[in-house]
Motif scaffolding. Sequence first.
Motif, mmCIF file in Angstrom:
data_model
loop_
_atom_site.group_PDB
_atom_site.id
_atom_site.type_symbol
_atom_site.label_atom_id
_atom_site.label_comp_id
_atom_site.label_asym_id
_atom_site.label_seq_id
_atom_site.Cartn_x
_atom_site.Cartn_y
_atom_site.Cartn_z
ATOM 1 N N GLY A 101 0.937 -1.162 -0.186
ATOM 2 C CA GLY A 101 -0.052 0.017 -0.013
ATOM 3 C C GLY A 101 0.899 1.032 0.048
ATOM 4 O O GLY A 101 2.017 1.367 -0.195
ATOM 5 N N THR A 102 0.143 2.674 0.180
ATOM 6 C CA THR A 102 0.872 3.705 0.209
ATOM 7 C C THR A 102 1.019 4.242 1.577
ATOM 8 O O THR A 102 -0.081 4.145 2.108
ATOM 9 N N GLU A 103 2.025 4.698 1.920
ATOM 10 C CA GLU A 103 2.322 5.372 3.253
ATOM 11 C C GLU A 103 3.129 6.246 3.059
ATOM 12 O O GLU A 103 4.289 6.364 2.613
ATOM 13 N N ASP A 104 2.741 7.710 3.454
ATOM 14 C CA ASP A 104 3.363 8.919 3.365
ATOM 15 C C ASP A 104 4.019 9.095 1.934
ATOM 16 O O ASP A 104 5.046 9.525 1.619
ATOM 17 N N GLY A 105 3.060 8.750 0.991
ATOM 18 C CA GLY A 105 3.371 8.932 -0.453
ATOM 19 C C GLY A 105 4.357 7.921 -1.082
ATOM 20 O O GLY A 105 4.768 7.964 -2.148
ATOM 21 N N LYS A 106 4.701 6.930 -0.124
ATOM 22 C CA LYS A 106 5.782 5.922 -0.754
ATOM 23 C C LYS A 106 5.169 4.536 -0.708
ATOM 24 O O LYS A 106 4.087 4.223 0.102
ATOM 25 N N LYS A 107 5.409 3.836 -1.800
ATOM 26 C CA LYS A 107 4.823 2.471 -1.777
ATOM 27 C C LYS A 107 5.529 1.577 -0.743
ATOM 28 O O LYS A 107 6.644 1.403 -0.839
ATOM 29 N N ILE A 108 4.663 0.910 -0.038
ATOM 30 C CA ILE A 108 5.237 -0.045 1.381
ATOM 31 C C ILE A 108 4.905 -1.308 1.160
ATOM 32 O O ILE A 108 3.606 -1.559 0.790
#
Length: 146
Positions: A101-108
């Motif tokens: 998913g996305t977390e703080d604009g980054k794909k994690i």
Amino acid sequence: MNNQEIEDRVFLRELVDSISILADKKDVHAQVQLFSENAISETYINGKPFLKLKGRIEMEKAFTEFLKNVDIVYHFNGQQQVAIRGNNANGTCYCLITLIGTEDGKKIRISIGAVYQDTYIRQNNRWLITERIGNFEWQEKHEVNS
């Protein structure tokens, strides 16, 4: 092992795998139908209580909310042991869960090592889970490069 026990073991494995496949498809409504009406779902992270749900309605709401920020869900079920006693059974299943998913604009990507302790019941000639205790024993989180 008699034919009925072999058949029950196959059905129980299919039940556990179907729950994972429906989670991967994010078909939460169909997934919770594989639990009994008032089933209990408990989740522990590193041995500490994280979430306790009762019943299909509560589970569907919580699972849907959890998945809203997850783009990809992938379960890989491993070894499973079951003990069957007539219309009741208990089982343990190991599972590797991947969430992207996305977390703080980054794909994690989050990888989770889980062990599920399940209690099953046969109702109307169909196996369902009446209690699932998920122990998330380890977790890794990494940024995914596109």
